[in-house]
Design an enzyme around this catalytic site. Structure first.
Site, PDB file in Angstrom:
ATOM      1  N   LYS B  56      10.363  49.243  17.071  1.00 40.66           N
ATOM      2  CA  LYS B  56      10.866  48.378  18.153  1.00 40.66           C
ATOM      3  C   LYS B  56      11.740  49.211  19.089  1.00 40.66           C
ATOM      4  CE  LYS B  56      13.353  43.929  18.598  1.00 40.66           C
ATOM      5  NZ  LYS B  56      14.053  42.865  17.850  1.00 40.66           N
ATOM      6  N   SER B 131      12.292  38.328  18.727  1.00 47.16           N
ATOM      7  CA  SER B 131      12.156  39.267  19.814  1.00 47.16           C
ATOM      8  C   SER B 131      11.322  40.500  19.462  1.00 47.16           C
ATOM      9  CB  SER B 131      13.552  39.740  20.242  1.00 47.16           C
ATOM     10  OG  SER B 131      14.194  40.421  19.187  1.00 47.16           O
ATOM     11  N   SER B 155      14.281  37.379  14.518  1.00 45.97           N
ATOM     12  CA  SER B 155      13.474  38.213  15.418  1.00 45.97           C
ATOM     13  C   SER B 155      12.328  38.961  14.753  1.00 45.97           C
ATOM     14  CB  SER B 155      14.376  39.229  16.133  1.00 45.97           C
ATOM     15  OG  SER B 155      15.185  38.573  17.060  1.00 45.97           O
TER      16      SER B 155
END
Lengths: 88, 456
Positions: B56, B131, B155
């Site tokens: 990420k 996210s 997330s």
């Protein structure tokens, strides 16, 4: 509940357009109204903002000889002034 | 094969070929899962050499861009590597790229990146969840073997649920946050994703453990043999609690799946009990109020001097800061404004302090629940993946999606999402355990995989 958006935006250092001001004010009002259930929740005083207390590492006192060596490096004093080598 | 017939030649792919093929797949990504491709990546030495990792883009990898999905950091390159990534690379994983995310982790759908939304590989008209949107999509689409995301309020579990993969939010402090761009420091941590529970257990084995660079990492005793080694050792008579509040307001298919899972566990000898957890109703406001406050504080460093795009050479401080922060997206601005407001001394008691009290009450309620139950079971998300654009204009509708995941972050406990399985849009089942008992959560997740699909 109204949010003093101009004041908050100045503190937050965020420049808002007129359209943004209008939109964020309405959204902030709706969001905080939705979150009012939080009032009076839980016990009197919160324990900590974090679920874990930060780990405190042991403080190891330096050896006496080390302390003396450090003190020896301190600048000499002349009255209330410290004398430092030329060039500093 | 008839006697005397020759076996056809089999060519085994080596690590070089595996990584090269993975990089080709990543370069051809059609889901906008990746923001940067590590084009020159070579297999790292180690037991997992040839296996690939997507990271990420809020976790630092030295020499690679670190944008956090924000225009403010579009040219920023990381100067060091996050501890969690370092430990995975030391096992031989190759970082094939940095994945898309909602800007600074502010979102639950994967639509709030400055570099465009990620699409769900299971249905490109739907969101992948956020996210860690790109991380979930990368694993679901087979672009990487594993992914490393971060979980602040769900997330990693949300994209795992929406994309049909496995994600684990470890206990707070089990995995070092060093190198993770902070969003809400008391809630978040790096979190692994994989196609099955064994995959996330392997990643956790590599990542878990104290780190002098993160003072809240736990000095816990390592699990004997490792999480992956002990994965199959779940007790037959598992005690599973199901909070009634987590069964309310669900889409019908999600409620059906959860109740079927409860019945399957009970049929296998587990003790499954519904119970009341009224404090859960405070979780969403407490989470967002604390998150706003910590986020507003964390974002102060993006002022165009320390981090972020700099204005003209001769610009004054105020001009530079204003120009830099104007590039934030709407949700980031909204959270900074609300966080600044609720921590002002005139209203702090009404909002921030009340949220901390609610957090304490919730953590205590979970503690009581774990005296009765080994793990808690709930759906991960109240509904399957929704259509792109369906909720993005309504912040409250978006926040409501997190109602089942935020409690674990407030209480600092481990929680994992595993696919319910079957046809149609993926649905995630969530298991939560006491803090530091991540193994119990992984064992329950693995147990579900075996109940659903059989296997050894």
């Amino acid at each position: 509940m109204d949010v003093p958006l101009d004041h908050v935006a100045r503190i937050a250092r965020i420049a808002l357009t007129a359209e943004e001001k209008q939109r964020f004010a309405a959204e902030a009002r709706a969001i905080l109204a939705h979150f009012e259930a939080i009032e009076g929740a839980g016990r009197a005083e919160p324990a900590s903002p974090s679920p874990l207390a930060p780990r405190a590492d042991d403080v190891v006192p330096p050896e006496a000889a080390q302390v003396e060596a450090l003190v020896a490096q301190l600048p000499r004093k002349e009255g209330r002034r410290a004398k430092v080598p030329e060039g500093l | 094969m008839a006697k005397g017939e020759k076996r056809p030649a089999v060519t085994l792919e080596g690590p070089d070929e595996r990584v090269a093929k993975a990089l080709e797949r990543v370069a051809a990504d059609t889901h906008n899962a990746f923001l940067h491709v590590a084009r020159d990546a070579r297999p790292a030495p180690g037991p997992w050499s040839g296996k690939t990792l997507a990271v990420k883009d809020n976790l630092a990898v030295r020499g690679m861009p670190l944008t956090c999905g924000s225009a403010v950091l579009k040219d920023h390159v990381a100067a060091y590597t996050a501890t969690a990534v370092e430990r995975l690379v030391a096992r031989g994983l190759t970082v094939v790229g940095k994945t898309n995310l909602d800007e600074f982790g502010c979102g639950s759908s994967g639509e709030r990146s400055a570099f465009g939304p990620t699409k769900n590989p299971r249905d490109p008209t739907r969101v992948p969840g956020g996210s860690s949107s790109g991380a979930g999509a990368a694993v679901a689409a087979g672009l990487a073997d594993f992914a490393l995301g971060s979980d602040t309020g769900g997330s990693v579990r949300c994209p795992a649920s929406f994309c049909g993969v496995v994600g684990l939010k470890p206990s707070y402090g089990l995995v070092s946050r060093y190198g993770l761009v902070d969003m809400a420091m008391s809630l978040e941590g790096p979190a692994p994703m994989a196609r099955d529970t064994r995959g996330v257990a392997l990643l956790l084995d590599a990542m878990a453990g104290p780190d002098p660079r993160d003072p809240v990492t736990l000095a816990t005793r390592p699990v004997e043999g490792g999480y992956a080694f002990q994965l199959e050792q779940a007790p037959k008579a598992l005690k599973i609690g199901v909070p009634r509040e987590f069964l309310q307001g669900l889409a019908p298919e999600v409620e059906r799946a959860t109740r079927e899972a409860m019945a399957r566990f009970a049929g296998d000898g587990a003790r499954v009990q519904e119970f009341d957890l009224p404090e859960a109703k405070l979780a969403l406001p407490a989470y967002y109020l604390i998150c706003y406050s910590e986020f507003a504080s964390a974002m102060q460093k993006f002022d165009g001097y320390r981090y972020g795009a700099r204005a003209a050479q001769d610009a004054k401080l105020a001009e530079t800061t204003a120009a830099n922060r104007a590039a934030f997206g709407a949700e980031v601005k909204r959270r900074i404004l609300l966080g600044t407001h609720i921590t002002m001394k005139e209203v702090k008691g009404k909002w921030y302090t009340a949220a901390l009290r609610a957090r304490d009450a919730l953590a205590e309620a979970f503690g009581r629940a774990f005296r009765e139950h080994d793990v808690l079971l709930a759906p991960t998300m109240p509904f399957p993946a929704f259509k792109l654009g369906e909720r993005v204009a309504d912040p409250l509708a978006m926040y409501a999606a997190d109602v089942l995941t935020v409690s674990a972050n407030l209480a600092g406990i481990p929680a994992g999402s595993v696919p319910f399985g079957g046809d149609g849009l993926p649905i995630g089942l969530q298991f939560m355990g006491p803090r530091g008992h991540d193994l119990q959560v992984l064992q329950a997740m693995r147990k579900w995989e075996k109940l659903k699909y059989g296997g050894p």
